[in-house]
Scaffold this active site. Structure first.
Site, PDB file in Angstrom:
ATOM      1  N   ASP A  26       0.823  -1.218   0.000  1.00 51.90           N
ATOM      2  CA  ASP A  26       0.000   0.000   0.000  1.00 51.90           C
ATOM      3  C   ASP A  26       0.857   1.268   0.000  1.00 51.90           C
ATOM      4  O   ASP A  26       1.985   1.265   0.497  1.00 51.90           O
ATOM      5  CB  ASP A  26      -0.908  -0.024   1.247  1.00 51.90           C
ATOM      6  CG  ASP A  26      -2.052   0.961   1.132  1.00 51.90           C
ATOM      7  OD1 ASP A  26      -2.357   1.418   0.007  1.00 51.90           O
ATOM      8  OD2 ASP A  26      -2.645   1.294   2.175  1.00 51.90           O
ATOM      9  N   ASN A  74     -11.185  -2.181  -5.059  1.00 49.70           N
ATOM     10  CA  ASN A  74     -10.395  -1.274  -5.912  1.00 49.70           C
ATOM     11  C   ASN A  74     -11.077  -1.004  -7.258  1.00 49.70           C
ATOM     12  O   ASN A  74     -10.712  -0.062  -7.962  1.00 49.70           O
ATOM     13  CB  ASN A  74      -8.974  -1.811  -6.140  1.00 49.70           C
ATOM     14  CG  ASN A  74      -8.078  -1.719  -4.915  1.00 49.70           C
ATOM     15  OD1 ASN A  74      -7.168  -2.537  -4.724  1.00 49.70           O
ATOM     16  ND2 ASN A  74      -8.315  -0.734  -4.060  1.00 49.70           N
TER      17      ASN A  74
HETATM   18  C1  IPE Z   1      -5.545  -2.576   0.002  1.00 44.33           C
HETATM   19  O1  IPE Z   1      -5.182  -1.249  -0.135  1.00 44.33           O
HETATM   20  C2  IPE Z   1      -5.530  -3.264  -1.322  1.00 44.33           C
HETATM   21  C3  IPE Z   1      -4.238  -3.397  -1.976  1.00 44.33           C
HETATM   22  C4  IPE Z   1      -3.070  -3.072  -1.492  1.00 44.33           C
HETATM   23  C5  IPE Z   1      -4.290  -4.009  -3.282  1.00 44.33           C
HETATM   24  P1  IPE Z   1      -6.268  -0.097  -0.300  1.00 44.33           P
HETATM   25  O2  IPE Z   1      -5.504   1.155  -0.522  1.00 44.33           O
HETATM   26  O3  IPE Z   1      -7.259  -0.463  -1.328  1.00 44.33           O
HETATM   27  O4  IPE Z   1      -6.974  -0.100   1.120  1.00 44.33           O
HETATM   28  P2  IPE Z   1      -7.773   1.049   1.890  1.00 44.33           P
HETATM   29  O5  IPE Z   1      -8.777   1.603   0.930  1.00 44.33           O
HETATM   30  O6  IPE Z   1      -6.776   2.096   2.292  1.00 44.33           O
HETATM   31  O7  IPE Z   1      -8.366   0.371   3.066  1.00 44.33           O
HETATM   32  C1  IPE Z   2      -1.613   0.285  -3.319  1.00 47.39           C
HETATM   33  O1  IPE Z   2      -1.391   1.658  -3.341  1.00 47.39           O
HETATM   34  C2  IPE Z   2      -1.904  -0.276  -4.694  1.00 47.39           C
HETATM   35  C3  IPE Z   2      -3.293  -0.677  -4.901  1.00 47.39           C
HETATM   36  C4  IPE Z   2      -4.257  -0.595  -4.028  1.00 47.39           C
HETATM   37  C5  IPE Z   2      -3.620  -1.210  -6.197  1.00 47.39           C
HETATM   38  P1  IPE Z   2      -2.599   2.687  -3.342  1.00 47.39           P
HETATM   39  O2  IPE Z   2      -2.980   2.952  -4.762  1.00 47.39           O
HETATM   40  O3  IPE Z   2      -3.680   2.241  -2.457  1.00 47.39           O
HETATM   41  O4  IPE Z   2      -1.882   3.987  -2.746  1.00 47.39           O
HETATM   42  P2  IPE Z   2      -2.466   4.957  -1.646  1.00 47.39           P
HETATM   43  O5  IPE Z   2      -2.889   4.112  -0.501  1.00 47.39           O
HETATM   44  O6  IPE Z   2      -3.626   5.665  -2.276  1.00 47.39           O
HETATM   45  O7  IPE Z   2      -1.337   5.843  -1.319  1.00 47.39           O
HETATM   46 MG    MG Z   3      -4.038   2.452  -0.482  1.00 44.39          MG
END
Ligand code: IPE
Ligand code: IPE
Ligand code: MG
Length: 249
Positions: A26, A74
């Site tokens: 993340d 997502n």
């Molecule tokens: C969890 O991260 C999913 C992945 C890393 C693929 P998110 O960024 O989607 O989670 P939330 O929304 O912060 O809980």
């Molecule tokens: C994790 O990084 C990747 C996926 C969830 C696909 P994020 O895209 O959630 O990055 P932040 O959390 O918005 O910084």
């Molecule tokens: Mg994230």
């Protein structure tokens, strides 16, 4: 390779390595934002980091690695971001397929593969089939994965078997229930790492994380590296896993 050998000053006990590491990768978006770049750049850099961590896991001799790459939730992100993520996945599969072969890595998807466009589904199926016999490490990729969805799907399949008279409700126990989860044949994670400072599991492996050790780091995924990985593994090795028992009086 002797896993106590590495370039950093962290010395790991090769006999106490986790058998299964799961990672919530993340912070890609925030990493990009902090550099004044579009979110997609964070995903690009994040994919490179994932590659490095996969091969480090293989080198350390850890047999199972699960990466949370795309959650069921997502899909609620902007279309352009989703398209960029799917494109990166395709590029990854095309570029790394041979390397997986060479390194004895078996690729497996958990989640709803059928949510993806046909060409990507075909690619995923192809790589899964082609690497099926590899036995050095399992790389499990969580794609369109949701922990609650997994449990509900398992219950539906189980209910179907009961309806067909193939399973008697009396027989249902943990072992049998696990057969209906995406992770059949994969042991529960010993260590869960989440980057980016968020202290939640975001619907990841709800059933399987029951006794997993958690490691949270504020580092954004694109800045995660071997050194950070070794720190997480070192932290894991300092834990006493009790599974509800008492070891000392
Ligand atoms: C969890 O991260 C999913 C992945 C890393 C693929 P998110 O960024 O989607 O989670 P939330 O929304 O912060 O809980
Ligand atoms: C994790 O990084 C990747 C996926 C969830 C696909 P994020 O895209 O959630 O990055 P932040 O959390 O918005 O910084
Ligand atoms: Mg994230």
């Amino acid at each position: 390779m002797d896993s106590s050998l590495n370039n950093s000053n962290i010395i790991l006990d090769p006999l106490k390595l986790p058998q299964h590491v799961a990672i919530i990768m993340d912070g890609n978006g925030r990493w990009a934002k902090s550099k004044g770049l579009p979110r997609v750049y964070g995903h690009k850099k994040g994919a490179e980091v994932a590659k490095k961590i996969i091969y480090k896991t293989r080198e350390l001799g850890i047999p199972y690695l699960t990466l949370f790459a795309f959650s069921k939730e997502n899909w609620l992100r902007p279309k352009e971001e989703i398209e960029a993520l799917l494109e990166l996945l395709k590029i990854y599969l095309d570029a790394e397929f041979k390397e997986m072969e060479k390194n004895g890595i078996k690729f497996k998807v958990i989640g709803n593969k059928e949510d993806f466009p046909d060409d990507l589904q075909e690619k995923l199926n192809f790589v899964e089939r082609a690497t099926e016999k590899n036995d050095k490490m399992v790389l499990c990729m969580a794609l369109s994965y949701g922990g609650r969805a997994e449990i509900i799907e398992a219950i539906k399949k189980l209910a179907e078997k009961i309806k067909e008279g193939k399973i008697n409700p009396e027989e249902i126990n943990e072992k049998l229930f696990r057969k209906f989860l995406y992770t059949t044949d994969i042991p529960d994670p010993d260590l869960l790492i989440r980057t980016s400072g968020e202290l939640r599991i975001s619907n990841f492996l709800l059933f399987q994380l029951a006794y997993t050790e958690f490691y949270f780091t504020p580092v954004y995924w694109p800045d995660f590296n071997e050194e950070e990985y070794l720190k997480a593994l070192y932290s894991y090795q300092q834990r006493e896993r009790r599974f509800g028992r008492v070891y000392e009086f």
